[in-house]
Write a protein that holds these residues in place. Sequence first.
Motif, PDB file in Angstrom:
ATOM      1  N   LYS A 244       0.848  -1.192   0.000  1.00  0.00           N
ATOM      2  CA  LYS A 244       0.000   0.000   0.000  1.00  0.00           C
ATOM      3  C   LYS A 244       0.881   1.237   0.000  1.00  0.00           C
ATOM      4  O   LYS A 244       2.061   1.194   0.390  1.00  0.00           O
ATOM      5  N   SER A 245       0.280   2.353  -0.403  1.00  0.00           N
ATOM      6  CA  SER A 245       1.005   3.622  -0.392  1.00  0.00           C
ATOM      7  C   SER A 245       1.088   4.156   1.032  1.00  0.00           C
ATOM      8  O   SER A 245       0.344   3.721   1.924  1.00  0.00           O
ATOM      9  N   GLU A 246       1.978   5.117   1.251  1.00  0.00           N
ATOM     10  CA  GLU A 246       2.121   5.692   2.584  1.00  0.00           C
ATOM     11  C   GLU A 246       0.825   6.357   3.029  1.00  0.00           C
ATOM     12  O   GLU A 246       0.429   6.257   4.187  1.00  0.00           O
ATOM     13  N   GLY A 247       0.160   7.028   2.118  1.00  0.00           N
ATOM     14  CA  GLY A 247      -1.102   7.695   2.461  1.00  0.00           C
ATOM     15  C   GLY A 247      -2.160   6.704   2.930  1.00  0.00           C
ATOM     16  O   GLY A 247      -2.886   6.959   3.900  1.00  0.00           O
ATOM     17  N   GLU A 248      -2.247   5.560   2.255  1.00  0.00           N
ATOM     18  CA  GLU A 248      -3.222   4.544   2.639  1.00  0.00           C
ATOM     19  C   GLU A 248      -2.907   3.960   4.012  1.00  0.00           C
ATOM     20  O   GLU A 248      -3.806   3.765   4.847  1.00  0.00           O
ATOM     21  N   VAL A 249      -1.616   3.697   4.250  1.00  0.00           N
ATOM     22  CA  VAL A 249      -1.225   3.131   5.542  1.00  0.00           C
ATOM     23  C   VAL A 249      -1.507   4.120   6.667  1.00  0.00           C
ATOM     24  O   VAL A 249      -2.051   3.756   7.721  1.00  0.00           O
ATOM     25  N   ARG A 250      -1.131   5.383   6.452  1.00  0.00           N
ATOM     26  CA  ARG A 250      -1.354   6.391   7.498  1.00  0.00           C
ATOM     27  C   ARG A 250      -2.842   6.580   7.779  1.00  0.00           C
ATOM     28  O   ARG A 250      -3.254   6.795   8.916  1.00  0.00           O
ATOM     29  N   GLU A 251      -3.669   6.499   6.755  1.00  0.00           N
ATOM     30  CA  GLU A 251      -5.114   6.655   6.942  1.00  0.00           C
ATOM     31  C   GLU A 251      -5.668   5.539   7.824  1.00  0.00           C
ATOM     32  O   GLU A 251      -6.481   5.776   8.730  1.00  0.00           O
ATOM     33  N   ILE A 252      -5.223   4.306   7.574  1.00  0.00           N
ATOM     34  CA  ILE A 252      -5.699   3.164   8.359  1.00  0.00           C
ATOM     35  C   ILE A 252      -5.246   3.293   9.810  1.00  0.00           C
ATOM     36  O   ILE A 252      -6.037   3.145  10.748  1.00  0.00           O
ATOM     37  N   ILE A 253      -3.943   3.581  10.002  1.00  0.00           N
ATOM     38  CA  ILE A 253      -3.407   3.671  11.359  1.00  0.00           C
ATOM     39  C   ILE A 253      -4.058   4.823  12.125  1.00  0.00           C
ATOM     40  O   ILE A 253      -4.387   4.698  13.309  1.00  0.00           O
ATOM     41  N   SER A 254      -4.257   5.943  11.452  1.00  0.00           N
ATOM     42  CA  SER A 254      -4.884   7.098  12.106  1.00  0.00           C
ATOM     43  C   SER A 254      -6.304   6.799  12.552  1.00  0.00           C
ATOM     44  O   SER A 254      -6.755   7.266  13.605  1.00  0.00           O
ATOM     45  N   SER A 255      -7.017   5.993  11.777  1.00  0.00           N
ATOM     46  CA  SER A 255      -8.392   5.660  12.156  1.00  0.00           C
ATOM     47  C   SER A 255      -8.437   4.825  13.423  1.00  0.00           C
ATOM     48  O   SER A 255      -9.433   4.827  14.150  1.00  0.00           O
ATOM     49  N   VAL A 256      -7.330   4.111  13.703  1.00  0.00           N
ATOM     50  CA  VAL A 256      -7.291   3.223  14.871  1.00  0.00           C
ATOM     51  C   VAL A 256      -6.727   3.925  16.099  1.00  0.00           C
ATOM     52  O   VAL A 256      -7.263   3.794  17.205  1.00  0.00           O
ATOM     53  N   VAL A 257      -5.646   4.691  15.926  1.00  0.00           N
ATOM     54  CA  VAL A 257      -4.962   5.276  17.089  1.00  0.00           C
ATOM     55  C   VAL A 257      -4.887   6.796  17.039  1.00  0.00           C
ATOM     56  O   VAL A 257      -4.249   7.406  17.898  1.00  0.00           O
ATOM     57  N   GLY A 258      -5.492   7.408  16.049  1.00  0.00           N
ATOM     58  CA  GLY A 258      -5.432   8.859  15.937  1.00  0.00           C
ATOM     59  C   GLY A 258      -6.324   9.572  16.937  1.00  0.00           C
ATOM     60  O   GLY A 258      -6.908   8.973  17.835  1.00  0.00           O
ATOM     61  N   GLU A 259      -6.468  10.891  16.775  1.00  0.00           N
ATOM     62  CA  GLU A 259      -7.266  11.696  17.707  1.00  0.00           C
ATOM     63  C   GLU A 259      -8.723  11.262  17.711  1.00  0.00           C
ATOM     64  O   GLU A 259      -9.406  11.330  18.727  1.00  0.00           O
ATOM     65  N   SER A 260      -9.221  10.822  16.563  1.00  0.00           N
ATOM     66  CA  SER A 260     -10.625  10.393  16.495  1.00  0.00           C
ATOM     67  C   SER A 260     -10.888   9.155  17.335  1.00  0.00           C
ATOM     68  O   SER A 260     -12.028   8.848  17.670  1.00  0.00           O
ATOM     69  N   ALA A 261      -9.819   8.429  17.684  1.00  0.00           N
ATOM     70  CA  ALA A 261      -9.967   7.192  18.480  1.00  0.00           C
ATOM     71  C   ALA A 261      -9.581   7.406  19.931  1.00  0.00           C
ATOM     72  O   ALA A 261      -9.409   6.441  20.673  1.00  0.00           O
ATOM     73  N   ALA A 262      -9.450   8.659  20.352  1.00  0.00           N
ATOM     74  CA  ALA A 262      -8.956   8.945  21.700  1.00  0.00           C
ATOM     75  C   ALA A 262      -9.897   8.462  22.791  1.00  0.00           C
ATOM     76  O   ALA A 262      -9.475   8.195  23.919  1.00  0.00           O
ATOM     77  N   GLU A 263     -11.193   8.347  22.477  1.00  0.00           N
ATOM     78  CA  GLU A 263     -12.178   7.994  23.505  1.00  0.00           C
ATOM     79  C   GLU A 263     -12.420   6.489  23.609  1.00  0.00           C
ATOM     80  O   GLU A 263     -13.271   6.058  24.383  1.00  0.00           O
ATOM     81  N   ARG A 264     -11.694   5.683  22.868  1.00  0.00           N
ATOM     82  CA  ARG A 264     -11.923   4.241  22.920  1.00  0.00           C
ATOM     83  C   ARG A 264     -11.573   3.708  24.308  1.00  0.00           C
ATOM     84  O   ARG A 264     -10.672   4.193  24.991  1.00  0.00           O
ATOM     85  N   LYS A 265     -12.323   2.694  24.764  1.00  0.00           N
ATOM     86  CA  LYS A 265     -12.159   2.152  26.108  1.00  0.00           C
ATOM     87  C   LYS A 265     -11.181   0.991  26.165  1.00  0.00           C
ATOM     88  O   LYS A 265     -10.785   0.572  27.236  1.00  0.00           O
ATOM     89  N   THR A 266     -10.827   0.454  25.004  1.00  0.00           N
ATOM     90  CA  THR A 266      -9.866  -0.646  24.962  1.00  0.00           C
ATOM     91  C   THR A 266      -8.535  -0.151  24.417  1.00  0.00           C
ATOM     92  O   THR A 266      -8.466   0.879  23.743  1.00  0.00           O
ATOM     93  N   VAL A 267      -7.472  -0.880  24.710  1.00  0.00           N
ATOM     94  CA  VAL A 267      -6.125  -0.501  24.267  1.00  0.00           C
ATOM     95  C   VAL A 267      -5.841  -1.182  22.934  1.00  0.00           C
ATOM     96  O   VAL A 267      -5.870  -2.415  22.840  1.00  0.00           O
ATOM     97  N   PRO A 268      -5.552  -0.415  21.876  1.00  0.00           N
ATOM     98  CA  PRO A 268      -5.277  -1.037  20.569  1.00  0.00           C
ATOM     99  C   PRO A 268      -3.909  -1.712  20.564  1.00  0.00           C
ATOM    100  O   PRO A 268      -2.934  -1.197  21.130  1.00  0.00           O
ATOM    101  N   LEU A 269      -3.842  -2.878  19.940  1.00  0.00           N
ATOM    102  CA  LEU A 269      -2.587  -3.621  19.788  1.00  0.00           C
ATOM    103  C   LEU A 269      -2.317  -3.768  18.300  1.00  0.00           C
ATOM    104  O   LEU A 269      -2.658  -4.778  17.674  1.00  0.00           O
ATOM    105  N   LEU A 270      -1.682  -2.755  17.701  1.00  0.00           N
ATOM    106  CA  LEU A 270      -1.442  -2.764  16.260  1.00  0.00           C
ATOM    107  C   LEU A 270      -0.342  -3.757  15.903  1.00  0.00           C
ATOM    108  O   LEU A 270       0.712  -3.792  16.547  1.00  0.00           O
ATOM    109  N   HIS A 271      -0.603  -4.524  14.875  1.00  0.00           N
ATOM    110  CA  HIS A 271       0.430  -5.448  14.415  1.00  0.00           C
ATOM    111  C   HIS A 271       0.206  -5.802  12.947  1.00  0.00           C
ATOM    112  O   HIS A 271      -0.928  -5.854  12.466  1.00  0.00           O
ATOM    113  N   VAL A 272       1.325  -6.003  12.264  1.00  0.00           N
ATOM    114  CA  VAL A 272       1.309  -6.516  10.894  1.00  0.00           C
ATOM    115  C   VAL A 272       1.709  -7.980  10.968  1.00  0.00           C
ATOM    116  O   VAL A 272       2.758  -8.318  11.535  1.00  0.00           O
TER     117      VAL A 272
END
Length: 585
Positions: free
Chosen positions: A537-565
């Motif tokens: 994937k392109s850098e823009g696509e990767v950053r968009e996915i990661i931001s949706s999970v751990v970005g500011e929009s996800a600040a209120e999530r109650k669980t801790v994200p465990l990102l992994h490839v």
Amino acid sequence: MTSQIDVKDWIPYYIKYTNIQTGALSRHALMFLSQDIGPPPTNPTRVSDTEEWSVVPVTVVDSRESELSTAAERTGEETEIGESEDGEDEGTLLEDAVREAALLRQRRSEGITCPNPTDFSESWLEWARSRSRIMPSPALVEFYEWDCTYPALTAYLNKAVVNETPNDMLPELIWWNSIRLKVLENTPLEVLSNWGQGTADDHLNDRLFFRSRIIAAHMHVTLEQYADVVAIMPAQIKDHIQELKNCSSPHVDTPWVDDVQLYEQYAFARIYTKIFDHETKTLLETLLTVDDFQHPSSSGAPIYCALKAAAIRFHLALVLQHLGDDVGARKYIDWAVAFSRTRSHHVKSQLTGDITRTCGSWESHPVGQALGPQFLQPAEDTPVDVRELRHNNRICSECGIAELHCMLFQCKRCHQVLYCSKRCQQGSWERHRLICRDTARLRSQAGYLRRVDPNTKVIIQSMLKWNAMSMYPNMTALTNSLCLHHDLSRSRTHIVIRTLEVGVLDAAHSYNRFILVDWGVYKIEEAMDSIMFCLQKSEGEVREIISSVVGESAAERKTVPLLHVTAVRRAGSSEIVTAGLFCGE
């Protein structure tokens, strides 16, 4: 003597020097006493039959001292009699209570069943009787005398929680609460009020409280005295209904809605004592009208409610069979069989004990007969450890509730995350949407390869199944390697990149099809090129996915994200067959 004394000054005195842990006299009686004899003395001792007190060091002669001295010498401690202060150490109180409980049992074994209060306490009790305007009832006298005989034991039992009480002291807990209940049931209200036992409303609440503790102790797994529960329950239900009437509750006609546990305890106690009559049938059918027990098969039903509702239906099938209603019994048997097939893990671990306790064996219960003995056997193609892994540490991706408390279901699109309800799924959608889309594409790719490259199709499907399993590499290993126990913020700045190598691809279970050969933890920014290479994937696509999970929009999530490839390669090859970006919880 001073005639105007603050009544509060007397309360610590009575608590400290009379061994009455809950207060011996009412405020009215304390006021009456304080007007006559003035302020409470320090270290008093009764020197005559007059109203005078002499302030001298207290010397308490207690017939228990000789019996307790041996135990005190063994522990290297001095046993203090007749003193209980607010700051008393809980551990010391429990130790004293245990010694007094042992003494109580010893006296019972010797045929001594009467209280034996200390001389000082007897003198105080006689004096208090002479000062009170109303003589106490025999039950009230017995209560005070037992309280003076075993002050530490009664002090501990007054505030003990049933589930935290040592198992060998549960009989004493029942004994003491029965004495207190006996006082309320056999003493006129006027006498109770005069002797500091509260108002009429308090009497009802206290009866409910003491009886509930007795019931809980009888039903404790170490006692299982269900016949005693059956005997005491009608009075408890009667008082509960009266309480609802007193507070004009809307549940007067449906009291089981207000206190489900009470009626559940009664129904199950009757079942365990093998009372399969119409009253038991009515109790079980009544419980099924409660909202929590109406739809146990739904995916959003909390697991403990679902299992309780299932147990009610299991028992109802047994009762109806005993009553000769084969048609009604068959309806619940069929339901129980269907439920057990879809929830076999929970039924085997949670409900088989209920069934065997009721009928003596699995095969004797109509549901057990319908399921057959093979139901209890582990499936031949599923190792026990793998089967357990499917149920351990599984939580809702949105709210974090564990599977122990709620039935979880998978996202139908990606099959990688779990939710407890539609509400949680909708709340998590913005964070999950992009990862879900890419994982769904992998699943579609596997479907496309079914005829073109079946081997790759199996690899992709097996990797997705492996990644969704609740096991150490997907849970604890991710948490530990990201060092989240030191800094939770690393879940938003770091990522795990791991590689699986195809092992035995035709193994019966996905768990055994791969070998974990590489594992690294990197800062997301520093690993961006590697992530892009693995995912194609392109850098823009990767950053968009990661931001949706751990970005500011996800600040209120109650669980801790465990990102992994997670990438997969064939044995002996460095070429990546498939890879995906995932987010564990």
